[in-house]
Design an enzyme around this catalytic site. Structure first.
Site: not given
Ligand code: ADP
Ligand code: ADP
Ligand code: ZN
Length: 208
Positions: A88, A163, A13, A152, A122
């Site tokens: 979420r 998660r 995302k 992180r 990541r």
């Molecule tokens: P999200 O915001 O949904 O949690 P991220 O965009 O941070 O996910 O991506 C999570 C990890 O996966 C990062 O290390 C990113 O570089 C990698 N990643 C994202 N998209 C892809 C993809 N299409 N193929 C392989 N790795 C990816």
């Molecule tokens: P990722 O993309 O890897 O899932 P985020 O950065 O979106 O991680 O979220 C990290 C943490 O922040 C979540 O595990 C949760 O604790 C909190 N968080 C983020 N967005 C929300 C939401 N919409 N509702 C509740 N908690 C959230």
């Protein structure tokens, strides 16, 4: 455009949001980034959120919905938004429908069993939030802004496991929620980053 990016943790995302914002100029709002910024600054919201983030649980809906409601009132959301990480759960989706309902919800579909490697590998920019992965990035400075690239605290195996369970229990049902509203589009998040983006562009260009 009022857009929601849906997908499991690690679906891509944040990665796609940066590219969408660059191409379409839509305001990117990541609730995770907002919580981490509050945490860094030691605000009351940050202190409250920390306990939940550390455990891989959702921050309570009242706190989260309030933050989004306030953010959507800012000037850069006048013509729309792109939400990343919100809603979420169904409560949050219903709250968003009351605040400012999305036009389109993009589900980035992935195999959940591939996400542990994505998330534990990541690395993120502590200044702008840009995502990297250890398999393709070895430096410690962000190529976008020069900020420090870090891991992180919640990207460890134990918290990622929690998660992913929270995703399955609470967030995955939103796919059906938005399907029922006729707003859902899906892209294949297992493709390479640029190929996922190309699919997204096809969907978004068809909107215009
Ligand atoms: P999200 O915001 O949904 O949690 P991220 O965009 O941070 O996910 O991506 C999570 C990890 O996966 C990062 O290390 C990113 O570089 C990698 N990643 C994202 N998209 C892809 C993809 N299409 N193929 C392989 N790795 C990816
Ligand atoms: P990722 O993309 O890897 O899932 P985020 O950065 O979106 O991680 O979220 C990290 C943490 O922040 C979540 O595990 C949760 O604790 C909190 N968080 C983020 N967005 C929300 C939401 N919409 N509702 C509740 N908690 C959230
Ligand atoms: Zn950066």
């Amino acid at each position: 455009m009022k857009l929601v990016l849906l997908g499991a943790p690690g679906a891509g995302k944040g990665t796609q949001a940066t590219k969408i914002a660059e191409k379409y100029g839509v305001t990117h709002i990541s609730t995770g980034d907002i919580f981490r910024k509050n945490l860094k600054e030691g605000t009351p919201v940050g202190l409250k959120a920390k306990a939940y983030i550390d455990k891989g649980q959702l921050v309570p809906d009242e706190v989260t919905c309030e933050i989004v409601a306030e953010r959507l009132k800012e000037a850069d959301c006048k013509t729309g938004y792109m939400l990343d990480g919100f809603p979420r759960n169904v409560m949050q989706a219903e709250a968003l429908d009351k605040m400012s309902a999305p036009d389109l919800v993009l589900n980035i579909a992935v195999d959940l069993d591939k996400l542990m490697a994505r998330l534990t590998g990541r690395r993120v920019c502590s200044a702008c939030g840009e995502s990297y992965h250890v398999s393709t990035f070895s430096g410690n400075k962000c190529t976008k802004c020069g900020g420090d690239v870090i891991q992180r605290a919640d990207d460890n195996e134990e918290t990622v496991g929690k998660r992913l369970k929270v995703y399955t229990d609470q967030t995955q049902p939103l796919i059906d929620y938005y399907k029922a509203q006729g707003k859902l589009a899906e892209v294949d998040g297992m493709k390479a980053i640029d190929d996922v983006f190309a699919e997204i562009v096809t969907v978004l260009d068809a909107l215009a």
